[in-house]
Design a protein around this motif. Sequence first.
Motif, PDB file in Angstrom:
ATOM      1  N   THR A  14       3.577  -7.870 -13.339  1.00 10.04           N
ATOM      2  CA  THR A  14       4.699  -7.499 -12.474  1.00 10.04           C
ATOM      3  C   THR A  14       4.578  -8.235 -11.143  1.00 10.04           C
ATOM      4  O   THR A  14       5.097  -7.778 -10.125  1.00 10.04           O
ATOM      5  N   GLU A  15       3.874  -9.383 -11.150  1.00 11.60           N
ATOM      6  CA  GLU A  15       3.690 -10.119  -9.904  1.00 11.60           C
ATOM      7  C   GLU A  15       4.999 -10.751  -9.438  1.00 11.60           C
ATOM      8  O   GLU A  15       5.885 -11.048 -10.240  1.00 11.60           O
ATOM      9  N   HIS A  16       5.096 -10.941  -8.144  1.00 11.83           N
ATOM     10  CA  HIS A  16       6.248 -11.617  -7.556  1.00 11.83           C
ATOM     11  C   HIS A  16       5.936 -13.109  -7.569  1.00 11.83           C
ATOM     12  O   HIS A  16       5.090 -13.576  -6.807  1.00 11.83           O
ATOM     13  N   PRO A  17       6.592 -13.901  -8.406  1.00  9.23           N
ATOM     14  CA  PRO A  17       6.211 -15.316  -8.543  1.00  9.23           C
ATOM     15  C   PRO A  17       6.349 -16.112  -7.253  1.00  9.23           C
ATOM     16  O   PRO A  17       5.606 -17.069  -7.030  1.00  9.23           O
ATOM     17  N   ASP A 199     -22.235  13.643  10.329  1.00  3.45           N
ATOM     18  CA  ASP A 199     -21.374  13.102  11.372  1.00  3.45           C
ATOM     19  C   ASP A 199     -21.246  11.584  11.348  1.00  3.45           C
ATOM     20  O   ASP A 199     -20.567  11.015  12.202  1.00  3.45           O
ATOM     21  N   ARG A 200     -21.912  10.944  10.388  1.00  7.08           N
ATOM     22  CA  ARG A 200     -21.760   9.492  10.310  1.00  7.08           C
ATOM     23  C   ARG A 200     -20.351   9.144   9.847  1.00  7.08           C
ATOM     24  O   ARG A 200     -19.776   9.810   9.000  1.00  7.08           O
ATOM     25  N   ASN A 201     -19.836   8.092  10.400  1.00  4.67           N
ATOM     26  CA  ASN A 201     -18.464   7.693  10.091  1.00  4.67           C
ATOM     27  C   ASN A 201     -18.416   6.511   9.141  1.00  4.67           C
ATOM     28  O   ASN A 201     -19.293   5.657   9.135  1.00  4.67           O
ATOM     29  N   LEU A 202     -17.382   6.493   8.335  1.00  5.23           N
ATOM     30  CA  LEU A 202     -17.057   5.365   7.488  1.00  5.23           C
ATOM     31  C   LEU A 202     -15.708   4.815   7.923  1.00  5.23           C
ATOM     32  O   LEU A 202     -14.799   5.574   8.277  1.00  5.23           O
ATOM     33  N   LEU A 203     -15.563   3.512   7.885  1.00  6.59           N
ATOM     34  CA  LEU A 203     -14.286   2.865   8.149  1.00  6.59           C
ATOM     35  C   LEU A 203     -13.689   2.455   6.814  1.00  6.59           C
ATOM     36  O   LEU A 203     -14.295   1.687   6.066  1.00  6.59           O
ATOM     37  N   GLN A 204     -12.524   2.995   6.497  1.00  7.04           N
ATOM     38  CA  GLN A 204     -11.862   2.649   5.249  1.00  7.04           C
ATOM     39  C   GLN A 204     -10.681   1.735   5.543  1.00  7.04           C
ATOM     40  O   GLN A 204      -9.814   2.072   6.334  1.00  7.04           O
ATOM     41  N   VAL A 205     -10.680   0.571   4.891  1.00  5.69           N
ATOM     42  CA  VAL A 205      -9.559  -0.361   4.979  1.00  5.69           C
ATOM     43  C   VAL A 205      -8.869  -0.364   3.626  1.00  5.69           C
ATOM     44  O   VAL A 205      -9.436  -0.783   2.621  1.00  5.69           O
ATOM     45  N   GLN A 206      -7.651   0.129   3.624  1.00 11.46           N
ATOM     46  CA  GLN A 206      -6.884   0.296   2.391  1.00 11.46           C
ATOM     47  C   GLN A 206      -5.669  -0.615   2.471  1.00 11.46           C
ATOM     48  O   GLN A 206      -4.796  -0.436   3.315  1.00 11.46           O
ATOM     49  N   VAL A 207      -5.631  -1.623   1.609  1.00  6.06           N
ATOM     50  CA  VAL A 207      -4.496  -2.536   1.619  1.00  6.06           C
ATOM     51  C   VAL A 207      -3.481  -2.105   0.576  1.00  6.06           C
ATOM     52  O   VAL A 207      -3.775  -1.322  -0.331  1.00  6.06           O
ATOM     53  N   GLY A 208      -2.269  -2.631   0.726  1.00  5.52           N
ATOM     54  CA  GLY A 208      -1.229  -2.362  -0.257  1.00  5.52           C
ATOM     55  C   GLY A 208      -1.345  -3.326  -1.425  1.00  5.52           C
ATOM     56  O   GLY A 208      -2.433  -3.775  -1.770  1.00  5.52           O
ATOM     57  N   THR A 209      -0.232  -3.656  -2.023  1.00  7.19           N
ATOM     58  CA  THR A 209      -0.257  -4.615  -3.117  1.00  7.19           C
ATOM     59  C   THR A 209      -0.042  -6.017  -2.565  1.00  7.19           C
ATOM     60  O   THR A 209       0.877  -6.254  -1.781  1.00  7.19           O
ATOM     61  N   SER A 210      -0.898  -6.930  -2.970  1.00  4.16           N
ATOM     62  CA  SER A 210      -0.810  -8.287  -2.449  1.00  4.16           C
ATOM     63  C   SER A 210       0.228  -9.137  -3.178  1.00  4.16           C
ATOM     64  O   SER A 210       0.742 -10.096  -2.607  1.00  4.16           O
ATOM     65  N   LEU A 211       0.556  -8.783  -4.435  1.00  3.86           N
ATOM     66  CA  LEU A 211       1.456  -9.631  -5.226  1.00  3.86           C
ATOM     67  C   LEU A 211       2.562  -8.891  -5.962  1.00  3.86           C
ATOM     68  O   LEU A 211       3.580  -9.494  -6.298  1.00  3.86           O
ATOM     69  N   SER A 212       2.383  -7.631  -6.252  1.00  6.96           N
ATOM     70  CA  SER A 212       3.292  -6.945  -7.172  1.00  6.96           C
ATOM     71  C   SER A 212       4.677  -6.731  -6.561  1.00  6.96           C
ATOM     72  O   SER A 212       4.833  -6.580  -5.350  1.00  6.96           O
ATOM     73  N   ARG A 213       5.670  -6.677  -7.442  1.00  6.04           N
ATOM     74  CA  ARG A 213       7.025  -6.296  -7.034  1.00  6.04           C
ATOM     75  C   ARG A 213       7.135  -4.795  -6.812  1.00  6.04           C
ATOM     76  O   ARG A 213       8.117  -4.316  -6.245  1.00  6.04           O
ATOM     77  N   ARG A 214       6.123  -4.048  -7.239  1.00  2.98           N
ATOM     78  CA  ARG A 214       6.148  -2.592  -7.148  1.00  2.98           C
ATOM     79  C   ARG A 214       5.629  -2.143  -5.777  1.00  2.98           C
ATOM     80  O   ARG A 214       4.602  -1.503  -5.652  1.00  2.98           O
ATOM     81  N   VAL A 215       6.373  -2.472  -4.745  1.00 10.15           N
ATOM     82  CA  VAL A 215       6.009  -2.043  -3.394  1.00 10.15           C
ATOM     83  C   VAL A 215       6.570  -0.647  -3.161  1.00 10.15           C
ATOM     84  O   VAL A 215       7.548  -0.240  -3.778  1.00 10.15           O
ATOM     85  N   ARG A 216       5.943   0.077  -2.264  1.00 14.26           N
ATOM     86  CA  ARG A 216       6.366   1.462  -2.005  1.00 14.26           C
ATOM     87  C   ARG A 216       6.762   1.601  -0.542  1.00 14.26           C
ATOM     88  O   ARG A 216       6.126   2.294   0.240  1.00 14.26           O
ATOM     89  N   GLY A 217       7.842   0.909  -0.199  1.00 13.47           N
ATOM     90  CA  GLY A 217       8.367   0.996   1.155  1.00 13.47           C
ATOM     91  C   GLY A 217       7.595   0.192   2.175  1.00 13.47           C
ATOM     92  O   GLY A 217       7.873   0.297   3.374  1.00 13.47           O
ATOM     93  N   GLN A 218       6.634  -0.610   1.727  1.00 11.12           N
ATOM     94  CA  GLN A 218       5.854  -1.445   2.630  1.00 11.12           C
ATOM     95  C   GLN A 218       5.818  -2.863   2.068  1.00 11.12           C
ATOM     96  O   GLN A 218       5.887  -3.061   0.855  1.00 11.12           O
TER      97      GLN A 218
END
Length: 262
Positions: A14-17, A199-218
Amino acid sequence: MHRIVHISDLHFGTEHPDLLEPLRNAINGAGADIVAVSGDLTQRARRHQFRAARAFLDSLAPPWISVPGNHDVPLDKLWDRFFRPYARYREVICEDLCPVRRLGPLTLVGLNTVNPHTWQRGRIGLRNVRRACDTLGEAGGIGVVIAHHPFNQLPDSGKALMRHATAAAGALAECGAQVILTGHLHQWRADPFVTRQQDRNLLQVQVGTSLSRRVRGQPNDFAVLDFDDAGVEVRRMAWFAPAFRTADLRRFDRIGPEWRRA
């Protein structure tokens, strides 16, 4: 300084060519040391989809490290799904479902969070967490975990948090993980969170879809992470035709065990 490009949810099938060449050019022009791929390389785990994903990854200038996502196990072929769910991923992409790479002071540890018995919701197994902790404990430095499913998500995500996520995040933070790279939700997020265990913290980096046509408003996007002695700069690169451009830039400094946004 060490630079990671983080991509996810390519969903070949379902990639965006029209995005293939711009994404390749953006990644190759970023000057990254490594590309981290957090799962869902395919849409339906077909062999030709895996081959297309592998061809794309091999066309990138930096080396890459990948973990599977829930779309990378067969949905409609029940025998394969339950008895050999990762056969095609292992055949075409990588034999190791939990790969490890070292990059100067960074140790990148892949975790397989897919549960073949359910379609969407992932799980994190104790054995994989222990193995990741052994690796991080031996390496020291900055631990970067790559997983498909988020370990922490907002209430409006629309999907259930994977099983054992909170306990696993606590254990990983305790043994040296500092950053978690995830995908799955097709939504962008870059924030620290505190586990319930300590109390230790984690940094979470969550990306969206890099290629798919199935975007969810972003828009389609990926992340560029620049690590230095004090912390990390996280740049969101989003698709604004005809190119990927900076859409967000955040700096996080490590103050003791905590991440703080500068």
